[in-house]
Every structure is written in C-alpha cells, then in structure tokens.
Scaffold this active site. Structure first.
Site, PDB file in Angstrom:
ATOM      1  N   CYS A 168      17.711 -40.120  44.107  1.00  0.00           N
ATOM      2  CA  CYS A 168      16.534 -40.872  44.677  1.00  0.00           C
ATOM      3  C   CYS A 168      15.800 -40.166  45.942  1.00  0.00           C
ATOM      4  O   CYS A 168      14.637 -40.018  46.109  1.00  0.00           O
ATOM      5  CB  CYS A 168      16.512 -42.303  44.892  1.00  0.00           C
ATOM      6  SG  CYS A 168      16.893 -43.256  43.313  1.00  0.00           S
TER       7      CYS A 168
ATOM      8  N   VAL B 136      12.062 -38.697  46.421  1.00  0.00           N
ATOM      9  CA  VAL B 136      11.121 -39.493  47.212  1.00  0.00           C
ATOM     10  C   VAL B 136      10.535 -38.351  48.238  1.00  0.00           C
ATOM     11  O   VAL B 136       9.292 -38.422  48.284  1.00  0.00           O
ATOM     12  CB  VAL B 136      11.779 -40.677  47.662  1.00  0.00           C
ATOM     13  CG1 VAL B 136      10.645 -41.528  48.951  1.00  0.00           C
ATOM     14  CG2 VAL B 136      12.242 -41.700  46.813  1.00  0.00           C
TER      15      VAL B 136
HETATM   16  S1  SF4 Z   1      20.061 -44.414  45.059  1.00  0.00           S
HETATM   17 FE1  SF4 Z   1      19.185 -43.628  43.289  1.00  0.00          FE
HETATM   18  S2  SF4 Z   1      20.352 -41.859  42.684  1.00  0.00           S
HETATM   19 FE2  SF4 Z   1      21.619 -42.872  43.998  1.00  0.00          FE
HETATM   20  S3  SF4 Z   1      22.768 -44.506  42.653  1.00  0.00           S
HETATM   21 FE3  SF4 Z   1      20.938 -45.559  43.161  1.00  0.00          FE
HETATM   22  S4  SF4 Z   1      19.496 -45.105  41.501  1.00  0.00           S
HETATM   23 FE4  SF4 Z   1      20.976 -43.557  41.299  1.00  0.00          FE
END
Ligand code: SF4
Length: 523
Positions: A153, A157
C-alpha cells in the site's frame, strides 16, 4: 510461576492453572474496564437477531473479518512458483512479515521473500533508494536467478513507479542490464490476493515474451500451458500433472510452487526448489493453447495470452467435481488430439461409485460456504452434484459478472433453489446469516472457527460445525497437501463432507440407552 523447565506446558493447559487464572482475573478486574457479563451477553444475543442482520448488511465503509487477503500476498505466491526466483516486495517490512507468516502457518514451511523496508523517509521522498540497495543486496545475498517485484500500500499511495525504479537500478549499476526483474503493481486497496497473483503472472509473462514474439508460432512446441491461479492445495498441482501425464500430454505449468512449498527435512535447507523455468516461459507462446484452472481470477493473464500469444484460451470452469473435470479433460483431448485414457475413465467411475454410496447421507444437507470466486463456484457445483444444498454462498473478492454466473448456475439445479449469493461480503455478514438461517455445516477457512464458537455459545442446537476446505488453514496440519481438483479432488472432498456428516450424527446419537439405537457400525 507454574511454568518450569521440568514441565513445560503450552498456553492450554497452562493458563488454566490457579495462579494464571488469578492473574488474568486481576488484570480483567483492575485494568480492562470491562462491561458487566450480563451486558456482554445481552449484546451477543442482539447480534444474533434478524434486526441486527439488517443493520449489519447496511454497512458500507467498514469491513469486519474479511474473507480475503491483500494483493502482494498473491504476487508472492505466484513468484514462488518460478525457478530460483526471489519474491521481493517494494514497501514496508511489516507487510512482508505478514505474508511470510501467513504462508508459514498454512504450509508449515519457511517462505523466502524480502522487502526493501520503506520507512518514514521513503514515504516522503519516494522509495527509489530503497530499491537500489534492496535489489543489489537481495541478489548478492540470496543469489536468485530472478527477482519478482510487487508493491505494498505504502509504495502505491505515494505513486512509486516500478518500471522507472528498476530501469534506474540497471542504469546505476545496482543490477546487471540483462538480469530478470519482472514486476507488478499490486495496490492492496483494490482487489485481493487473487488479483495480485494474476498481476504478477502477467508481469512475468510480459517480461519474458512481450518483446520477444518474433519466430514464435502457436502450436510449434506441441505443449499446452496451464495457468493455475492462486492455488494453495499442493495436491492440485500433483493431480493436474498426473492426469496430463496419463494422457501423454506435454505441458508447462505457469507458476508451479509445489516443490518449494514442500521441501523435505533431510538436513539441507533449500531456499529454492523446483518451479517453472525461464526457458519454459519463453517457450510458452509456442504452445497449442493456454488453459486457465481458475478463470474468474485470471483476467489479466488471459488478456495478455490472447492478445500477445494469440492463444484461444477456451472458456472453462475450475475442474472441480464430476462435470467440470469431464469438461477440462475433454478440452485437453480436443486441443491436443490425445484421447482420455482408460485409467482416467476408471477413476471417474470410482468417483461416481463413491457419490452413489454416500448420497443418502448428503442429500438435502445444507451448507454455507465462502472463499475465492472459482473455489466457491466449483464447490457449489459439486455440492449440487452430490444432492446437497448450498445455502449462503459468500465471496468477498468476486465481481458482479461472477454473481450473475453463480445465480444462473444455481437456478438450473433443484438443489440450488434455496441458495443466496453474497458478493463483496465479509465473515461478519456470514455470522449473521448462519444465526438467522442455520445451515447444517459451513465450508471455509480457519477463520470460520470463530463463527462456529459463537453459534455454540448461543446453544448446542445453534452450533454450525466448520468443515475446513480453503485458504488459509492455520489450525489444522497438512491439509494443504490435499487435492480439490479433478476426480481425485472430488473424492477427497466427498470423503471430508460425508464423514463430517457422519461424525456429527455420531455426536448427536451417542446418548446411552436414549439415542444410540441404530446404524452404529454400518453407516
Ligand atoms: S499495509 Fe497494505 S500491503 Fe501491507 S499488509 Fe496491509 S493491506 Fe497488505
């Protein structure tokens, strides 16, 4: 404390010892600011009512107990299926720790996967420097032949550009120009682990074939390609290989983690084992055709194979149960011109025999189930072939087209008439459903145990036993070795289902002199 070196106990029964009970009681009384037990029970009862279900289904912005995982987890599994390949996640370290432990707990195996540990500075300035160091270090330390990069993520982002970063890593000399680093953007706030698998698959196929199609000719290598999709049953890789071998069909499995997820304990640690080779990927466009084992979760790979390799990629369903395994084998026979051998016809006959033997116990039994789109569809189809009735069918990570196809399939069977398909819903929705419309059993992953526990808490007559088929399964051992595909998989599942029914029946009819009146040894 009662834990001592001569008598080491796990949490159960250790926490049932008096001093632990006292300590936990004090913690609860003095620090937890807990609501009174009656209030908790009152709220619990309320959450089991139809009124609460109505509110629960009005939820829009909140997921509780998701029945899916995030994209990079799928990308990691896909990469593990390639020979000497190190999955590399551009993003936060914690995410990768989660992927590794998720697979550790399911497969009971070490999982090779690295991250470039982006932290606050990278979140502000971008993660290119992390990638420079990360690629160079990963290559030097773990000596893979290929590094397959996905993202978390955080990287998504802030908009990190993998193509540019990997290109710059080459320019700056952190990795050689010709060193394979396929990649896929895998933003976790859309899609799920199945989307991530598909994205990484497309990334790998693209890397090795997109600009190398000159001289490639459909059918020239005489093989078929098989794309398994996000598959965690090792037996499924084995059964597909066995069936194709019995048909004398040469094949390439595009991502085959069967070996690396099942290495022997013989004193030698294997970070890499087995897997699809780079040469096999480069040769894959020359195959007769490409078949998808889980078509509802392989959109991107399918488009790439059709548009770049000019393969038909025939429309098929997941080869689960009787009819869809027939369909798969007949398609393989049609594409390759190889007949289905007697050995497979015999195996089919044995499955039909088993279905006939057990149908009296399964007929009319009601099952709620959840999982990935293809699994859920295949399982529902097989349940109906057995004369069982799927009731609430839940899939968190399917699209509307899938729901339409499910509704159509269910409407065509007398056993599907009482079923409702819940697309995009989570396990907290399912919890409501099994309270208000009790099925005989639930089929799904380990997380269903909490729903079973809650139903039991309401009263034995409300309990919905869980049959563990799916992913992840953390709280039972070695079930990932089973098979769910092909006639063999159908046999495994049938055995599991019917014995769950019989087990339950025994449980309900063992009152001495009251309910123990018949069938005890002849079921
Ligand atoms: S922060 Fe995003 S990529 Fe990391 S484990 Fe959580 S959902 Fe998955």
């Amino acid at each position: 404390m009662s834990q001592n070196v001569d008598n080491i106990q796990p949490s159960y029964p250790l926490f049932r010892n008096d001093e632990y009970k006292e300590s936990l009681g004090n913690k609860r009384a003095n620090f937890e600011e807990m609501h009174p037990a009656e209030k908790i029970q009152e709220v619990f009862e309320w959450t089991t009512t139809p009124e609460y279900q109505e509110l629960n289904f009005q939820r829009e912005a909140l997921t509780v107990n998701p029945a899916k995982a995030c994209q990079p987890l799928g990308a990691v599994l896909c990469a593990l299926g390639y020979e000497k390949t190190l999955p590399y996640v551009h993003g936060s370290q914690g995410c990768v720790a989660y992927f590794r432990t998720y697979f550790n707990r399911h497969f009971k195996e070490p999982i090779a996967c690295v991250s470039d540990s982006m932290t606050e500075d990278a979140a502000v300035f971008g993660g290119q420097k992390n990638m420079f160091d990360g690629l160079e270090n990963a290559k030097a330390l773990y000596k893979p032949d290929m590094i397959a990069v996905s993202t978390t993520c955080m990287a998504e982002v802030i908009g990190d550009d993998l193509n540019a970063f990997i290109g710059n890593s080459r320019k700056e000399g952190h990795i050689p120009d010709d060193y394979p680093v396929p990649f896929a953007h895998t933003p976790s706030f859309v899609g799920s682990h199945t989307t991530g698998w598909d994205n990484m698959q497309e990334g790998i196929l693209r890397y090795f074939t997109l600009n190398y199609m000159e001289g490639k000719e459909v059918g020239s290598n005489g093989k078929i390609n098989i794309i398994p999709g996000f598959e965690t049953y090792l037996g499924n890789f084995r059964v597909i290989k066995r069936m194709l071998a019995e048909m004398d069909v040469p094949y390439t499995l595009l991502s085959d983690p069967e070996e690396v997820l099942d290495t022997p304990a013989d004193g030698q640690f294997r970070m890499y084992a087995g897997g699809t080779t780079q040469d096999e990927v480069k040769d894959a466009p020359n195959a007769l055709d490409t078949l998808l084992l889980q078509p509802w979760q392989s959109d991107k790979a399918k488009k790439f194979v059709q548009n770049t390799w000019n393969h038909d990629v025939p429309k098929l369903n997941i080869p689960m149960g009787l009819e869809w395994t027939d369909e798969f084998l007949m398609k393989v026979a049609e594409v390759t011109g190889k007949p289905i051998p007697e050995s497979l016809a015999k195996e089919r006959g044995r499955l039909v025999d088993m279905m006939t033997d057990s149908h009296a116990w399964l007929h009319g039994k009601r099952f709620a189930l959840w999982g990935d789109p293809d699994f859920v569809m295949g399982m529902s189809k097989f349940l109906m072939e057995l004369g069982a009735e799927p009731t609430h069918i839940l899939c968190h990570n399917a699209n509307k087209r899938w729901k339409k196809a499910m509704d159509k399939m269910l409407s065509e069977s007398p056993y599907g008439q009482g079923a409702t398909v819940h697309q995009g819903k989570d396990l907290w929705h399912l919890r409501s459903l099994v309270f208000t419309d009790k099925p005989d059993f639930m089929i799904g992953n380990s997380y269903g145990k909490f729903i079973q526990r809650d139903t039991l808490h309401k009263g034995k007559e409300y309990e919905v036993p869980l049959i563990r088929i799916g992913f992840p399964i953390f709280d039972r051992h070695h079930m990932h070795r089973d098979t769910t595909l092909g006639y063999e998989g159908a046999m495994y599942m049938l055995r599991t289902l019917v014995n769950a029914v019989l087990e339950r029946l025994d449980e309900e009819t063992r009152g001495m002199g009251t309910t123990d009146y018949n069938y005890d040894l002849i079921r």
